[in-house]
Design a protein around this motif. Sequence first.
Motif, PDB file in Angstrom:
ATOM      1  N   UNK A  11       1.004  23.118  -4.716  1.00 28.77           N
ATOM      2  CA  UNK A  11       0.359  22.282  -3.704  1.00 28.77           C
ATOM      3  C   UNK A  11       1.121  20.970  -3.686  1.00 28.77           C
ATOM      4  N   UNK A  12       1.735  20.631  -2.544  1.00 25.62           N
ATOM      5  CA  UNK A  12       2.684  19.528  -2.495  1.00 25.62           C
ATOM      6  C   UNK A  12       2.257  18.465  -1.493  1.00 25.62           C
ATOM      7  N   UNK A  13       2.427  17.210  -1.903  1.00 26.62           N
ATOM      8  CA  UNK A  13       2.179  16.101  -0.981  1.00 26.62           C
ATOM      9  C   UNK A  13       3.281  15.061  -1.146  1.00 26.62           C
ATOM     10  N   UNK A  14       3.487  14.278  -0.077  1.00 22.08           N
ATOM     11  CA  UNK A  14       4.505  13.236  -0.091  1.00 22.08           C
ATOM     12  C   UNK A  14       3.845  11.888   0.135  1.00 22.08           C
ATOM     13  N   UNK A  15       4.371  10.866  -0.519  1.00 19.78           N
ATOM     14  CA  UNK A  15       3.875   9.500  -0.351  1.00 19.78           C
ATOM     15  C   UNK A  15       5.062   8.556  -0.220  1.00 19.78           C
TER      16      UNK A  15
ATOM     17  N   UNK B  37       0.849  -1.188   0.000  1.00 21.43           N
ATOM     18  CA  UNK B  37       0.000   0.000   0.000  1.00 21.43           C
ATOM     19  C   UNK B  37       0.885   1.240   0.000  1.00 21.43           C
ATOM     20  N   UNK B  38       0.693   2.095  -0.990  1.00 20.45           N
ATOM     21  CA  UNK B  38       1.393   3.372  -1.026  1.00 20.45           C
ATOM     22  C   UNK B  38       0.654   4.325  -0.089  1.00 20.45           C
ATOM     23  N   UNK B  39       1.366   4.837   0.914  1.00 18.74           N
ATOM     24  CA  UNK B  39       0.717   5.607   1.980  1.00 18.74           C
ATOM     25  C   UNK B  39       1.109   7.074   1.928  1.00 18.74           C
ATOM     26  N   UNK B  40       0.191   7.969   2.286  1.00 17.79           N
ATOM     27  CA  UNK B  40       0.533   9.389   2.377  1.00 17.79           C
ATOM     28  C   UNK B  40       1.441   9.639   3.574  1.00 17.79           C
ATOM     29  N   UNK B  41       2.374  10.554   3.428  1.00 21.84           N
ATOM     30  CA  UNK B  41       3.276  10.951   4.510  1.00 21.84           C
ATOM     31  C   UNK B  41       2.924  12.371   4.931  1.00 21.84           C
TER      32      UNK B  41
END
Length: 355
Positions: free
Chosen positions: A103-107, A83-87
Motif C-alpha cells: 500500500x503506497x502513498x506519496x507526500x 506543511x507536508x502534503x499528500x500527493x
Amino acid sequence: MIDFVRQTVLPYFGIRTNDAKVSPLGNGHINDTFLVRWGDGELVLQGINTQVFKTPNALVENAHKIAKHLSGKRERELYALQVVKPLKTDEGQLAIDLGERGFWRAISYLPHSLSIEVVTCEDEAFSAAKAFGHFSSALSDLDATQLEDVIPQFHHLPGRLEQLQSAVEQDVHQRSAGCREWIYFASSQQALLSELAELSPKLPLRICHNDTKINNMLYDKRDMSSLAIIDLDTCMKGHLMYDFGDMVRTFTSPEEEDSTALDNVHVRESIFAAICRGYLSELGTVLSEDEKNSLWLGARVICLMIGVRFLTDHLNGDVYFNIHHENHNLERAANQFTLYKSLLEQETKLKVYLS
C-alpha cells in the motif's frame, strides 16, 4: 525493492522515467520510506506496513485532513511551519493499494530539511517542543472525532501490560528466561494504572501526533530553525500528555533509544526544562488545568509503555518493530526502562518545571 518502486509504483504517481533516483530515507521502525528524485522533481514515497496499520486508507485520510487544516491556517498566517502534503495518484487517489505488493502513498519533500536523532543542547529541545506545541495548538480547533483511530488503544497502558503478560505466558520463542528482570520490573508498575483511571476521564480529546520523537520535527539546515512536523501516521484523537511524554522520552536521554550504554541513559534536567518551556509557550493558554496536571503522568506512562512494547515484541519474535540484530528489541526495552527509572528518581526537581 528499489527497482520495484521505480518500475511499478512510481508510474501511478505520474513518474515514468527510468532516471528517477530512489534511495532509502530515515530510520523508521515501521514503514518503508524512500526519497525519489527525478529531473527537477522530488517526493517522499512510503510503503505503509499494513500489519501495523490495518486500515491504511484511514491513515492517509487523517493525514489529508490535517494537512488541509494546517495549510488553511498557514495561508492566514496562523501557522508558521511548513506543511507536508499528500500527493495524489494520476487518478486522484491519496494512495495506491497493490495488494500483496504493498500500500503506497506519496507526500511532498521539503528541501533543506534536516532531522536529528539525539538532542545535544537546550536550544534544540526548546525549538522542537515549541514546534510540536505549535502543531497541536493549530489543530485545537479541528474536531478530533473527525479522525479515525488507525491503531485502536494505541496509548493504553493496561492493554499493553496485558499483552506483555500474554507474551510471557505463551513464550512462543522461549525468550522469557533471558529477560525476567525486566518482565518483573514492568509488571510491578501497577500504580500508574490507578493514576490513569482517575485522571484520564477529566481530559478533553485532542488531535494528537502520538509519535513526537525528535526526528519527527524537521530543522531547516540553513539556520537550524524549526521547519515542519512530519510522520502523521499515528495522528488520532487522544490526550496531549502522551505527546509531551514522548518528547521527554526521546529528547532527554543523551543516548539513542537502542543504546546499550545504560550507565549513560538518564533524564537530563536542563533538557526536560527546555521541553516544558517550549511546549507550554505554545499551549499554555490552550491546555485545561487537568491537562497541565497530566503532563508528568504522561511522561512516566510513555517511558514505561514504550519499554513494555519493545519487550513484548521481543518475546513475540520481533513482529512489530524492525530490528537490525538479535535482541535489538530487548536492548531497546532495557534502555527505555532505565530512562523511566531516571525519571522517577528525579521526580521532585523535574515537576517544578511544570508548575
